[in-house]
Design a protein around this motif. Sequence first.
Motif, PDB file in Angstrom:
ATOM      1  N   GLU A   1       0.746   8.019  -4.506  1.00  0.00           N
ATOM      2  CA  GLU A   1       0.152   6.729  -3.913  1.00  0.00           C
ATOM      3  C   GLU A   1       1.186   5.667  -3.233  1.00  0.00           C
ATOM      4  O   GLU A   1       1.047   5.197  -2.067  1.00  0.00           O
ATOM      5  CB  GLU A   1      -0.579   6.049  -4.913  1.00  0.00           C
ATOM      6  N   ALA A   2       2.213   5.708  -4.163  1.00  0.00           N
ATOM      7  CA  ALA A   2       3.321   4.714  -3.460  1.00  0.00           C
ATOM      8  C   ALA A   2       3.949   5.489  -2.203  1.00  0.00           C
ATOM      9  O   ALA A   2       4.272   4.549  -0.924  1.00  0.00           O
ATOM     10  CB  ALA A   2       4.257   4.491  -4.410  1.00  0.00           C
ATOM     11  N   ALA A   3       4.131   6.576  -2.263  1.00  0.00           N
ATOM     12  CA  ALA A   3       4.618   7.421  -0.927  1.00  0.00           C
ATOM     13  C   ALA A   3       3.700   7.389   0.330  1.00  0.00           C
ATOM     14  O   ALA A   3       4.231   6.970   1.547  1.00  0.00           O
ATOM     15  CB  ALA A   3       5.152   8.859  -1.001  1.00  0.00           C
ATOM     16  N   VAL A   4       2.632   7.449   0.151  1.00  0.00           N
ATOM     17  CA  VAL A   4       1.511   7.109   1.219  1.00  0.00           C
ATOM     18  C   VAL A   4       1.637   5.744   1.703  1.00  0.00           C
ATOM     19  O   VAL A   4       1.588   5.574   2.857  1.00  0.00           O
ATOM     20  CB  VAL A   4       0.014   7.470   0.611  1.00  0.00           C
ATOM     21  N   ALA A   5       1.481   4.767   0.948  1.00  0.00           N
ATOM     22  CA  ALA A   5       1.760   3.353   1.376  1.00  0.00           C
ATOM     23  C   ALA A   5       2.731   3.269   1.995  1.00  0.00           C
ATOM     24  O   ALA A   5       2.754   2.312   3.082  1.00  0.00           O
ATOM     25  CB  ALA A   5       1.654   2.410   0.240  1.00  0.00           C
ATOM     26  N   ALA A   6       4.124   3.679   1.501  1.00  0.00           N
ATOM     27  CA  ALA A   6       5.339   3.486   2.368  1.00  0.00           C
ATOM     28  C   ALA A   6       4.996   4.317   3.617  1.00  0.00           C
ATOM     29  O   ALA A   6       5.665   3.737   4.750  1.00  0.00           O
ATOM     30  CB  ALA A   6       6.433   3.905   1.614  1.00  0.00           C
TER      31      ALA A   6
END
Length: 245
Positions: free
Chosen positions: A63-68
């Motif tokens: 999730e964090a990687a997708v947002a970034a």
Amino acid sequence: MGVALVTGASRGLGAQIARRLAADGWAVAVNYLPDRADAERVVAGIAEAGGRAEAFRADVTDEAAVAALVAQVEGRLGPIGVLVPNATGPQPAKPALEVGWQDHLDQLLFFVKSPTLLMRAVVPGMRRLGGGRIVQIGSEMPERAAPGMSAYAAAKAAQMSLTRTWARELGPLGVTVNLVAPGWIPVERHADVAVEHIEAYRRDVPLGRMGTPAEIADVVAFLASADSRFVTGERITVNGGYTMD
């Protein structure tokens, strides 16, 4: 045209989809995870053909990687108007009596979790644009019901259900959601498949040949274009009639 994000675009179908969208005028974000050299070759080829593309490394199941990732793409290329969640993982064959819950989770990770994370990240920008396109990459496997592929087929069937529900929910925002379901299209991951297996499949294709990555990319390009503006919630199977009823 705008910006298109294609995940898992360093090789195979994703690379061909990225090239085709770039040829249509989209600035393409070429997402990859382990294969930077392959991604850079895709980007270089697009640039040589007169298009615009950049490579973006990200684990699209995180999730964090997708947002970034989405923030980086929007910062470097602009708001995303087309999303093609194409990234996939291993697809091992396993008899039904040996399939465990983790086997299902491994497939749902790429075909339910990742598309969901990506959709949630890009739709706010699409809404600001006044609309957008989400083109999922499905499979013929739910119809084939091939032995040994129950976890993969179940996840792909779930992905189609996501597509239809999202089409209803996101339609009022001007976002269309469709799915392209390729047949067996030999790419790099199939390099070790025996020729006789490919030939056995080909014999059951009414058009008498195997499909190509370019033929999948053509349909994705249509669904990404203004020509498909009144098409949503649809599944287009591209397999030469292999699973024709």
